[in-house]
Design an enzyme around this catalytic site. Structure first.
Site, mmCIF file in Angstrom:
data_model
loop_
_atom_site.group_PDB
_atom_site.id
_atom_site.type_symbol
_atom_site.label_atom_id
_atom_site.label_comp_id
_atom_site.label_asym_id
_atom_site.label_seq_id
_atom_site.Cartn_x
_atom_site.Cartn_y
_atom_site.Cartn_z
ATOM 1 N N HIS A 114 -0.407 -0.603 0.169
ATOM 2 C CA HIS A 114 0.484 -1.369 1.051
ATOM 3 C C HIS A 114 1.138 -0.459 2.090
ATOM 4 C CE1 HIS A 114 0.148 -5.222 -0.826
ATOM 5 N NE2 HIS A 114 0.698 -4.869 -1.976
ATOM 6 N N HIS A 162 -1.417 0.776 -6.100
ATOM 7 C CA HIS A 162 -1.252 -0.528 -5.453
ATOM 8 C C HIS A 162 -0.286 -0.421 -4.272
ATOM 9 C CE1 HIS A 162 -0.912 -5.031 -5.578
ATOM 10 N NE2 HIS A 162 0.269 -4.754 -5.022
ATOM 11 N N GLU A 163 0.877 0.175 -4.498
ATOM 12 C CA GLU A 163 1.887 0.277 -3.441
ATOM 13 C C GLU A 163 1.498 1.305 -2.388
ATOM 14 O OE1 GLU A 163 4.156 -1.868 -3.176
ATOM 15 O OE2 GLU A 163 3.755 -2.783 -5.123
#
Length: 512
Positions: free
Chosen positions: A152, A148-149
């Site tokens: 980003h 997920h990160e």
């Protein structure tokens, strides 16, 4: 009292030394604290109650390298992620609303557990998450957070937003990850660019979910050279003291191929067959008429009777639930069987040796199933208490296991896998471990995508909603304050919706 100068001088010196030592303790403690804080800062660690956080810039080069890959592909990739994120933001509200309605319906029903399976459920380790699978849970949730990160971070660098660092944290017992972005750069780019960054996390969780699901579906094919499938359900664990244990029970490495007349090719078949046998009436077995005559000659036969007056004097008696018993309670090998003689109207009862009666006999539902030209017979049915079943478990080349009891007890007595090793050195649990881990990744990565997409304070959904409103409503709602007010009320509703689902979900878990 008098004293010599020398002696008094020693006393003074000692007192002075003592005072100096006492005053140095706060200085030493302060120095140690400063050194400790300096070490934490240099290592990127920060500690607070129930929260441990670690941040580093070691991976910045890796993020930057990934952000410089094929620019056209990355543009299309994160644009697709932006579209998915916006759809997921609205879809998550619909899903949470539906889940909330299901939870409320279950709460108002007579059975709190309900019958429908919810798409989202609150997971509490040790309550509705087995302790034996905590490792799968924590590793899967950490992997989902890192991916997920990562999304980003790469999306931010592609949009020329500085990445200060990447880190991981532990909150109470739950692990997670984060990226630290330069806020000023974020504020300078357009709302669409911001939206690509904020949607990248849920997009990568969705991709990870799809990848794990694909691996799960292709696992039999990928492991085909090492493991066979479709030949039965392989026993990997037997609960000690359970109905499936014992010298005549199941053992690790046994291959279950049939439950009564229900074929077992996979673990799913095992569960399906047990559910079917639980709901259906007790299976009967074809027995030659001569066997019943021998039983009568040995004193085991009980005679006709379907009326209440048939009591202990005749050898059979009624149990409290109304079913009939005709064997000695101390017998471990005999069972009471009922049958109908074609020439008589009433039901007959006979105490027969269970294993001998069932060996090499086919199942039946009526006497018609047992009529053959060479060996005419009768269909005898075990006379058992309500919901109790006699189940013949076939696991060749071992003798059949005979289970008498409540079928779900058999279901939860063993752990099974679809994968049968082709070679003796292969571990039985490896395919099951991969299978279980993939299922956790699918579940947790998908849940992380849904929850983070909710327009809720402090989640990705907050920034996704803000950027979306700025990008879509600038021409319709000219005043920025009005757009912010609209966003605030949407976030308030989304936060309340998520909080209600979590609170009622926890209540449902504890209610069960």
């Amino acid at each position: 009292m008098s004293c010599s100068v020398t002696h008094c001088g020693k006393v003074v010196i000692q007192l002075t030394a003592t005072r100096r030592t006492s005053s140095s303790i706060p200085q030493s403690s302060s120095s140690m604290k400063s050194s400790y804080e300096s070490w934490l800062s240099s290592s990127g660690l920060s500690l607070s109650p129930f929260h441990v956080r670690w941040q580093t810039g070691l991976f910045n080069h890796l993020f930057a390298k990934c952000a410089r890959l094929n620019p056209t592909f990355l543009y299309l990739w994160f644009t697709a992620g932006m579209v998915f994120g916006v759809v997921a933001m609205f879809g998550s509200v619909v899903l949470l609303s539906r889940t909330l309605m299901q939870t409320l319906a279950q709460m108002m029903s007579e059975s709190p557990a309900g019958t429908g399976q919810q798409a989202l459920q609150v997971v509490v380790p040790g309550v509705n998450l087995p302790v034996s699978q905590l490792t799968y849970f924590f590793v899967a949730i950490l992997l989902s957070g890192i991916i997920h990160e990562f999304g980003h971070g790469v999306a931010a660098l592609r949009e020329q937003v500085r990445l200060n660092g990447f880190g991981m944290f532990l909150f109470v017992i739950y692990p997670g990850a984060f990226v630290d972005l330069f806020t000023t750069h974020l504020q300078l780019i357009s709302p669409v660019q911001q939206l690509r960054i904020f949607c990248a996390g849920v997009w990568h969780n969705f991709v990870l979910c799809v990848a794990a699901l694909t691996l799960l579906m292709l696992l039999p094919l990928l492991l085909f050279p090492l493991y066979a499938t479709g030949t039965g359900a392989l026993v990997t664990e037997v609960v000690q003291g359970s109905p499936a244990s014992g010298s005549r029970g199941l053992f690790v490495g046994d291959l279950v191929t049939r439950l009564e007349d229900c074929s077992v090719h996979t673990v799913e078949d095992w569960h399906s067959c047990i559910r079917r046998l639980s709901l259906a009436s007790q299976t009967g077995y074809c027995v030659r008429t001569s066997s019943l005559h021998l039983s009568w000659a040995a004193g085991r036969g009980i005679g006709q009777g379907s009326a209440p007056e048939l009591g202990r004097e005749g050898g059979a008696y009624r149990r409290l639930d109304g079913t009939m018993e005709c064997c000695n309670n101390s017998s471990l090998t005999d069972l009471c069987f009922s049958y109908r003689n074609n020439d008589l109207e009433g039901r007959m009862y006979a105490c027969l040796p269970a294993r001998k009666t069932m060996e090499a006999s086919r199942t039946c539902r009526s006497n018609a199933d047992c009529q053959t030209d060479l060996r005419p017979g009768l269909c005898v049915v075990p006379s058992l208490e309500n919901q109790t079943r006699l189940i013949r478990v076939r696991h060749p080349p071992q003798p059949d296991m005979l289970f008498v009891g409540y079928p779900p007890h058999l279901e939860h007595s063993v752990s099974l896998t679809n994968f049968v090793p082709r070679f003796g050195f292969l571990h039985l649990d490896m395919p099951g471990a991969i299978d279980t881990f993939c299922k956790y990744v699918v579940s947790l990565s998908g849940a992380l995508a849904v929850v983070n997409a909710v327009p809720c304070f402090a989640l990705d959904g907050q920034w996704m909603l803000t950027s979306f409103l700025e990008a879509a409503l600038t021409s319709l709602v000219v005043e920025k304050s009005n757009r912010e007010l609209l966003g605030f009320f949407i976030l308030l509703g989304g936060s309340a919706l998520l909080a209600a689902n979590v609170a009622l979900g926890l209540w449902m878990v504890t209610a069960r």
